[in-house]
Design a protein around this motif. Structure first.
Motif, mmCIF file in Angstrom:
data_model
loop_
_atom_site.group_PDB
_atom_site.id
_atom_site.type_symbol
_atom_site.label_atom_id
_atom_site.label_comp_id
_atom_site.label_asym_id
_atom_site.label_seq_id
_atom_site.Cartn_x
_atom_site.Cartn_y
_atom_site.Cartn_z
ATOM 1 N N UNK A 65 1.001 -1.664 -0.341
ATOM 2 C CA UNK A 65 0.399 0.242 -0.330
ATOM 3 C C UNK A 65 1.007 1.422 -0.324
ATOM 4 N N UNK A 66 0.462 2.121 0.207
ATOM 5 C CA UNK A 66 1.096 3.676 -0.390
ATOM 6 C C UNK A 66 1.500 3.678 1.316
ATOM 7 N N UNK A 67 0.647 3.680 1.769
ATOM 8 C CA UNK A 67 0.667 4.180 3.265
ATOM 9 C C UNK A 67 2.255 3.006 4.230
ATOM 10 N N UNK A 68 2.199 2.087 3.251
ATOM 11 C CA UNK A 68 3.351 1.208 3.525
ATOM 12 C C UNK A 68 4.617 1.627 3.309
ATOM 13 N N UNK A 69 4.553 1.434 2.227
ATOM 14 C CA UNK A 69 5.729 2.372 0.880
ATOM 15 C C UNK A 69 6.136 3.343 1.648
ATOM 16 N N UNK A 70 5.651 4.725 2.785
ATOM 17 C CA UNK A 70 5.655 5.556 2.847
ATOM 18 C C UNK A 70 6.142 5.597 4.364
ATOM 19 N N UNK A 71 5.213 5.182 5.056
ATOM 20 C CA UNK A 71 6.093 4.656 6.665
ATOM 21 C C UNK A 71 6.596 3.475 7.462
ATOM 22 N N UNK A 72 6.126 2.376 6.336
ATOM 23 C CA UNK A 72 6.823 1.248 6.617
ATOM 24 C C UNK A 72 7.995 0.639 6.590
ATOM 25 N N UNK A 73 8.706 -0.388 7.130
ATOM 26 C CA UNK A 73 10.008 -1.563 7.442
ATOM 27 C C UNK A 73 10.312 -1.890 6.589
#
Length: 139
Positions: A65-73
């Motif tokens: 997801x865009x959120x995982x890409x931006x904030x995930x590890x």
């Protein structure tokens, strides 16, 4: 003189890591997004941030997801040993194999072990030597 600044961000690390995990090069991947090679390089270094629509496209192509890409590890602690690796995206998690694969190897003498280690590459040989040194220090 050009002053170099560390512009790396979590987003840029995630883009680079996921591309590495998928075996993608910036030049080929940039055509899929689509952006120029230079812009892809800037996304990967953190010098530029993708716009919302490009971020969504990057995430979709990388299977997150865009959120995982931006904030995930994400971690790229893998070693690719074959250039013929195919990554398939599934809607549901894949079932584990019925029995774990056999990862043992039978070697009859130290020369055979040395030859096998050399065939695995420099990183495997270095890792083996570090482990051997640690083991000998503990004795």
């Amino acid at each position: 003189m050009v002053e170099e600044k560390n512009t790396e961000t979590q987003l840029s690390r995630n883009i680079s890591t996921l591309m590495q995990l998928h075996g993608l090069t910036p030049k080929l991947f940039s055509k899929e997004v689509p952006v120029t090679y230079e812009m892809m390089r800037r996304y990967m270094s953190g010098a530029a941030r993708p716009r919302t629509e490009k971020l969504a496209r990057l995430a979709d192509l990388l299977g997150v997801t865009a959120a995982d890409l931006e904030y995930g590890t994400f971690s790229a602690d893998i070693t690719a040993t074959s250039p013929a690796v195919t990554i398939v995206r599934h809607d549901a998690p894949m079932l584990p194999p019925p029995t774990p694969p056999d990862r043992t190897i039978a070697l009859s003498d130290p020369k055979e072990l040395a030859g096998w280690l050399l065939a695995q590459g420099d990183d495997a040989l270095a890792e083996f030597l570090r482990a051997l040194a640690d083991t000998l220090q503990k004795k």
